[in-house]
Design a protein around this motif. Structure first.
Motif, PDB file in Angstrom:
ATOM      1  N   UNK A  86       0.813  -1.208   0.000  1.00 22.32           N
ATOM      2  CA  UNK A  86       0.000   0.000   0.000  1.00 22.32           C
ATOM      3  C   UNK A  86       0.846   1.257   0.000  1.00 22.32           C
ATOM      4  N   UNK A  87       0.200   2.372   0.293  1.00 18.83           N
ATOM      5  CA  UNK A  87       0.910   3.649   0.360  1.00 18.83           C
ATOM      6  C   UNK A  87       1.814   3.696   1.587  1.00 18.83           C
ATOM      7  N   UNK A  88       2.912   4.418   1.462  1.00 26.54           N
ATOM      8  CA  UNK A  88       3.808   4.622   2.595  1.00 26.54           C
ATOM      9  C   UNK A  88       3.155   5.592   3.586  1.00 26.54           C
ATOM     10  N   UNK A  89       3.327   5.327   4.870  1.00 26.69           N
ATOM     11  CA  UNK A  89       2.769   6.214   5.890  1.00 26.69           C
ATOM     12  C   UNK A  89       3.678   7.425   6.071  1.00 26.69           C
ATOM     13  N   UNK A  90       3.089   8.500   6.633  1.00 32.13           N
ATOM     14  CA  UNK A  90       3.799   9.766   6.809  1.00 32.13           C
ATOM     15  C   UNK A  90       3.683  10.222   8.257  1.00 32.13           C
ATOM     16  N   UNK A  91       4.584  11.098   8.693  1.00 31.33           N
ATOM     17  CA  UNK A  91       4.455  11.670  10.034  1.00 31.33           C
ATOM     18  C   UNK A  91       3.097  12.351  10.195  1.00 31.33           C
ATOM     19  N   UNK A  92       2.445  12.117  11.327  1.00 30.58           N
ATOM     20  CA  UNK A  92       1.136  12.700  11.566  1.00 30.58           C
ATOM     21  C   UNK A  92      -0.012  11.810  11.168  1.00 30.58           C
ATOM     22  N   UNK A  93       0.242  10.758  10.361  1.00 31.19           N
ATOM     23  CA  UNK A  93      -0.827   9.836  10.002  1.00 31.19           C
ATOM     24  C   UNK A  93      -1.338   9.093  11.234  1.00 31.19           C
ATOM     25  N   UNK A  94      -2.650   8.898  11.269  1.00 31.61           N
ATOM     26  CA  UNK A  94      -3.232   7.988  12.250  1.00 31.61           C
ATOM     27  C   UNK A  94      -3.346   6.621  11.587  1.00 31.61           C
ATOM     28  N   UNK A  95      -2.856   5.594  12.260  1.00 26.01           N
ATOM     29  CA  UNK A  95      -2.801   4.265  11.655  1.00 26.01           C
ATOM     30  C   UNK A  95      -3.539   3.254  12.517  1.00 26.01           C
ATOM     31  N   UNK A  96      -4.059   2.233  11.842  1.00 28.89           N
ATOM     32  CA  UNK A  96      -4.588   1.060  12.531  1.00 28.89           C
ATOM     33  C   UNK A  96      -3.576  -0.069  12.364  1.00 28.89           C
ATOM     34  N   UNK A  97      -3.456  -0.894  13.359  1.00 30.09           N
ATOM     35  CA  UNK A  97      -2.452  -1.944  13.355  1.00 30.09           C
ATOM     36  C   UNK A  97      -2.909  -3.045  14.299  1.00 30.09           C
ATOM     37  N   UNK A  98      -2.218  -4.171  14.258  1.00 29.92           N
ATOM     38  CA  UNK A  98      -2.537  -5.298  15.136  1.00 29.92           C
ATOM     39  C   UNK A  98      -1.240  -5.993  15.493  1.00 29.92           C
ATOM     40  N   UNK A  99      -1.285  -6.788  16.544  1.00 27.28           N
ATOM     41  CA  UNK A  99      -0.043  -7.433  16.970  1.00 27.28           C
ATOM     42  C   UNK A  99      -0.311  -8.687  17.799  1.00 27.28           C
ATOM     43  N   UNK A 100       0.714  -9.543  17.799  1.00 20.61           N
ATOM     44  CA  UNK A 100       0.777 -10.659  18.747  1.00 20.61           C
ATOM     45  C   UNK A 100       2.066 -10.492  19.538  1.00 20.61           C
ATOM     46  N   UNK A 101       1.977 -10.625  20.865  1.00 27.08           N
ATOM     47  CA  UNK A 101       3.125 -10.406  21.745  1.00 27.08           C
ATOM     48  C   UNK A 101       3.534 -11.702  22.424  1.00 27.08           C
ATOM     49  N   UNK A 102       4.863 -11.831  22.637  1.00 25.83           N
ATOM     50  CA  UNK A 102       5.426 -13.033  23.235  1.00 25.83           C
ATOM     51  C   UNK A 102       6.438 -12.653  24.314  1.00 25.83           C
TER      52      UNK A 102
END
Length: 319
Positions: A86-102
């Protein structure tokens, strides 16, 4: 057990940051070329620990990571597994994300969060945040492994993170029919509303809520955390007394930490929606003041854009 509080990577940590006023919403100024370059440079470098993590699963879905235990990185290490398309993110962008932690010492899975609606608020990227150091100026669809060193307050941990998308700073839902008998709303190109009070008309005596745009996202529940834009004006003279648009940053709040009328405007609405609410004094600020503006006895009119929401119970998975 509480996960590392890194700019909303732990749902439990998000709640703490929200209450402290340190979560999403640090300004939305357009990036300069230097700022964009700084975000690219902010991404931590890969290392032996992050490179050793093997991950199964598609981007956008929960992953399964395996690695030789224990991993003991001395500094943050980030390895990019998928650069995204997709498009590259920029400073100031609000992003959605997900994660798995170990747990980096034992390999135990600690939590998987963000792959379902309502588990994370959008977060704002900058080179100064850990989220910026994890994703840098990556493209949407990027998947990374981040290996964090132990600290005085946290164990060493491994995160597999997916950069899912960017979030607009104005409501994007389907426009609805204009409500009769309520203030008129005109939107600027950036989404900022101008509210016009009906001339010569008495205000309603009960709170009235109208959906101006209908989003198709997560439905806000009582006690949830929300990321919103809003403008508030007095019915008596149409003058603005508070606006996130004037501050150039969305606000983060819980539905139960606002006046009753504003709460009614949020709960039951879906992410992506824009809401018009007219609040009489009894469900507004009554005899009080807010932001140094005298609102004694005022009927208030708000236009609210709901950009994101996180369930009040989302943190339970990370305790």
């Amino acid at each position: 057990m509480r996960l590392r509080p890194i700019a909303a990577l732990s749902a439990a940590a998000v709640a703490v940051l929200l209450l402290a006023g340190c979560a999403s919403g640090q300004g939305t100024a357009q990036p300069t070329g230097t700022a964009a370059a700084d975000l690219c440079a902010a991404q931590a470098k890969p290392g032996e620990a992050s490179d050793s993590v093997k991950v199964d699963g598609e981007v956008g879905k929960p992953s399964k990571a395996t690695f030789e235990k224990p991993l003991e990185p001395k500094a943050l290490q980030v390895s990019v597994l998928d650069e995204g398309t997709g498009d590259a993110v920029k400073p100031g962008d609000f992003v959605s994300y997900a994660m798995t932690a170990y747990n980096a010492k034992t390999g135990e899975e600690l939590a998987t969060v963000g792959y379902k609606p309502g588990e994370f608020l959008p977060s704002q990227l900058s080179a100064a945040t850990v989220l910026g150091q994890v994703f840098g100026c990556g493209k949407i669809g990027e998947r990374v492994v981040a290996a964090f060193p132990a600290s005085d307050t946290a164990q060493s941990e491994v995160y597999v993170l997916d950069l899912l998308g960017t979030v607009p700073t104005a409501a994007w839902g389907e426009p609805q029919a204009e409500p009769a008998g309520l203030p008129k709303v005109k939107l600027a190109d950036n989404g900022a509303p101008t509210i016009t009070i009906p001339e010569g008309q008495d205000p309603p005596t009960a709170t009235e809520v109208a959906t101006l745009k209908k989003g198709d996202g997560y439905k806000v529940q009582q006690g949830d955390y929300t990321l919103i834009q809003y403008t508030g004006v007095r019915w008596s003279d149409g003058k603005t007394f508070d606006s996130t648009w004037e501050k150039n940053t969305p606000a983060t709040l819980t539905t139960t930490q606002v006046v009753k009328g504003f709460q009614k405007a949020l709960e039951g609405q879906t992410v992506g929606s824009q809401v018009l609410v007219v609040i009489p004094p009894a469900e507004g600020y009554g005899e009080g003041k807010i932001n140094e503006a005298d609102l004694k006895g005022e009927t208030l009119v708000f236009v609210v854009d709901i950009l994101g929401a996180q369930s009040a119970t989302a943190g339970a998975a990370t305790e």
